[in-house]
Write an enzyme that holds these catalytic residues in place. Structure first.
Site, PDB file in Angstrom:
ATOM      1  CE  LYS A  11       0.647   1.592   4.314  1.00 14.06           C
ATOM      2  NZ  LYS A  11       1.695   2.597   4.527  1.00 14.06           N
ATOM      3  CG  ASP A 141      -0.845   0.212   8.048  1.00 12.96           C
ATOM      4  OD1 ASP A 141      -1.422   0.894   8.532  1.00 12.96           O
ATOM      5  OD2 ASP A 141       0.392   0.292   7.735  1.00 12.96           O
TER       6      ASP A 141
HETATM    7  P1  ATP Z   1       3.850  -1.199   8.173  1.00  9.98           P
HETATM    8  O1  ATP Z   1       3.193  -0.079   7.201  1.00  9.98           O
HETATM    9  O2  ATP Z   1       2.984  -2.430   8.212  1.00  9.98           O
HETATM   10  O3  ATP Z   1       4.308  -0.710   9.336  1.00  9.98           O
HETATM   11  P2  ATP Z   1       6.434  -1.356   6.695  1.00  9.98           P
HETATM   12  O4  ATP Z   1       6.304  -1.345   5.252  1.00  9.98           O
HETATM   13  O5  ATP Z   1       6.899   0.090   7.288  1.00  9.98           O
HETATM   14  O6  ATP Z   1       5.232  -1.856   7.223  1.00  9.98           O
HETATM   15  P3  ATP Z   1       7.391  -4.012   7.111  1.00  9.98           P
HETATM   16  O7  ATP Z   1       8.008  -4.382   5.668  1.00  9.98           O
HETATM   17  O8  ATP Z   1       5.983  -4.532   7.348  1.00  9.98           O
HETATM   18  O9  ATP Z   1       7.393  -2.346   7.420  1.00  9.98           O
HETATM   19  O10 ATP Z   1       8.794  -4.304   8.021  1.00  9.98           O
HETATM   20  C1  ATP Z   1       8.652  -3.802   9.310  1.00  9.98           C
HETATM   21  C2  ATP Z   1       9.614  -4.660  10.279  1.00  9.98           C
HETATM   22  O11 ATP Z   1       8.478  -5.697  10.759  1.00  9.98           O
HETATM   23  C3  ATP Z   1      10.706  -5.356   9.556  1.00  9.98           C
HETATM   24  O12 ATP Z   1      11.946  -4.826  10.024  1.00  9.98           O
HETATM   25  C4  ATP Z   1      10.756  -6.670  10.001  1.00  9.98           C
HETATM   26  O13 ATP Z   1      11.717  -7.138  10.891  1.00  9.98           O
HETATM   27  C5  ATP Z   1       9.293  -7.033  10.598  1.00  9.98           C
HETATM   28  N1  ATP Z   1       8.318  -8.054  10.032  1.00  9.98           N
HETATM   29  C6  ATP Z   1       7.686  -8.811  10.500  1.00  9.98           C
HETATM   30  N2  ATP Z   1       6.979  -9.802   9.878  1.00  9.98           N
HETATM   31  C7  ATP Z   1       7.497  -9.482   8.551  1.00  9.98           C
HETATM   32  C8  ATP Z   1       7.043  -9.637   7.111  1.00  9.98           C
HETATM   33  N3  ATP Z   1       6.156 -10.716   7.222  1.00  9.98           N
HETATM   34  N4  ATP Z   1       7.402  -9.185   6.365  1.00  9.98           N
HETATM   35  C9  ATP Z   1       8.433  -8.119   6.491  1.00  9.98           C
HETATM   36  N5  ATP Z   1       8.760  -7.700   7.479  1.00  9.98           N
HETATM   37  C10 ATP Z   1       8.257  -8.194   8.727  1.00  9.98           C
END
Ligand code: ATP
Length: 316
Positions: A11, A141
């Site tokens: 997203k 989210d």
């Molecule tokens: P959000 O908007 O959901 O906070 P984001 O894009 O900022 O997401 P993610 O890619 O979800 O960030 O990753 C954030 C942290 O979550 C990572 O540093 C990782 O260690 C942890 N994490 C836990 N599960 C997952 C997963 N399935 N995929 C990616 N990261 C994950």
């Protein structure tokens, strides 16, 4: 053993405004969330034993309880013990295409995919609102990631109000592979710097939400007017992330310079997206930005706005 292949889209935030501090310690937000074409692929299969086996090749993705996909399976097992007894444990394999810690809800989408997958695999018959209620227990989210599309998200981000589909608008997405932003860090830093300006109470939050509901961005989305949408993009978290990561600011400026009709950091960053009028313009923009910044750590994708959430296919 039977299973499902799920696709979980990333997203972007067309809008993110922080209204104030909630009693539960989270921020009260108003966001416009939008799914895009870039997606992870998740396989969810029954296995003969019990428990959860999680596989993922990406070095930054944890393979234990801190993985949101793992926690989604645990939640389903505790909520539906009879189904767990009947169908046994699960193998979850994540193929990561969405950059990690990028403000693209990659982890949240994986969690949503496991909820959808186990609902199908265990023949539970849960509806989308049922799944969204479970999803809210996993993260702010995650409810949006179930259905995707375009939606206003309020509260912590879990209260959703769907908007008309904007399918097909070309998007260039960019992220430096060597920069990761922690979402908690971004919100805590924002609080330290801007708490004095927070709206004080629920009444003032409701009044601001009403203004946004009838404001320029929502009208532009209803009219599918890309130029007007591009002019209304907004993200409060840019105020803390861009000064900390000048490269991200430079990337955003570079998109604007080379003709993006609108550009913004997504969520807590550091990914930056640009909206374009056509796929040709998007490809040209990608080439121009890659050439100007000339950095091996900069990843760029041409994708599009999409109206899809989690998609499931039965493995025969
Ligand atoms: P959000 O908007 O959901 O906070 P984001 O894009 O900022 O997401 P993610 O890619 O979800 O960030 O990753 C954030 C942290 O979550 C990572 O540093 C990782 O260690 C942890 N994490 C836990 N599960 C997952 C997963 N399935 N995929 C990616 N990261 C994950």
């Amino acid at each position: 053993m039977s299973g499902y292949i799920l696709t979980a889209p990333a997203k972007i935030n067309l809008y993110l405004e922080i209204l104030g501090d909630r009693p539960d310690g989270f921020h009260e937000l108003v966001m416009v969330m939008q799914t895009i074409g870039l997606r992870d692929r998740i396989e969810v299969k029954s296995q003969r034993g019990s428990g959860i086996n999680l596989y993922c090749q990406h070095p930054q993705v944890p393979l234990n309880e801190s993985n949101i996909a793992y926690r989604a399976a645990q939640l389903m097992m505790s909520r539906f013990p009879k189904a767990y007894d009947k169908f046994g444990g699960v193998d979850i394999t994540i193929e990561k295409n969405i950059p990690v810690a990028a403000g693209l809800a990659g982890g949240s989408g994986n969690g949503a995919a496991v909820l959808v997958g186990l609902n199908l695999l265990w023949q539970l018959g849960l509806t989308q609102p049922d799944l969204q209620e479970l999803a809210a227990e996993l993260g702010s989210d995650v409810p949006f990631c179930i259905g995707g599309g375009t939606a206003i998200a309020t509260g912590r981000g879990e209260i959703l109000d769907p908007l008309p589909d904007l399918d097909g608008i070309p998007v260039v997405l960019a992220k430096y592979s060597n920069i990761a932003v922690s979402t908690p860090w971004a919100y805590q830093t924002y609080r330290k710097q801007f708490e004095e300006g927070y709206l004080p109470d629920d009444d003032s939050w409701q009044a601001r939400m009403k203004q946004i509901h009838s404001g320029g961005l929502i009208q532009a989305i209803q009219q599918k007017n890309i130029e007007a949408i591009a002019a209304e993009l907004y993200n409060d978290l840019e105020k803390v992330v861009l000064p900390e990561f000048p490269q991200v600011k430079k990337l955003r400026d570079c998109f604007a310079k080379h003709g993006a009709i609108g550009t913004m950091m997504s969520g807590s960053g550091p990914s930056v997206f640009a909206l374009c009028n056509s796929v040709t313009e998007a490809n040209n923009l990608k080439t121009a930005v890659a050439a100007e910044l000339n950095d091996a750590d900069l990843d760029l994708w041409v994708t599009h706005i999409s109206c899809h959430g989690i998609n499931a296919t039965l493995i025969e």
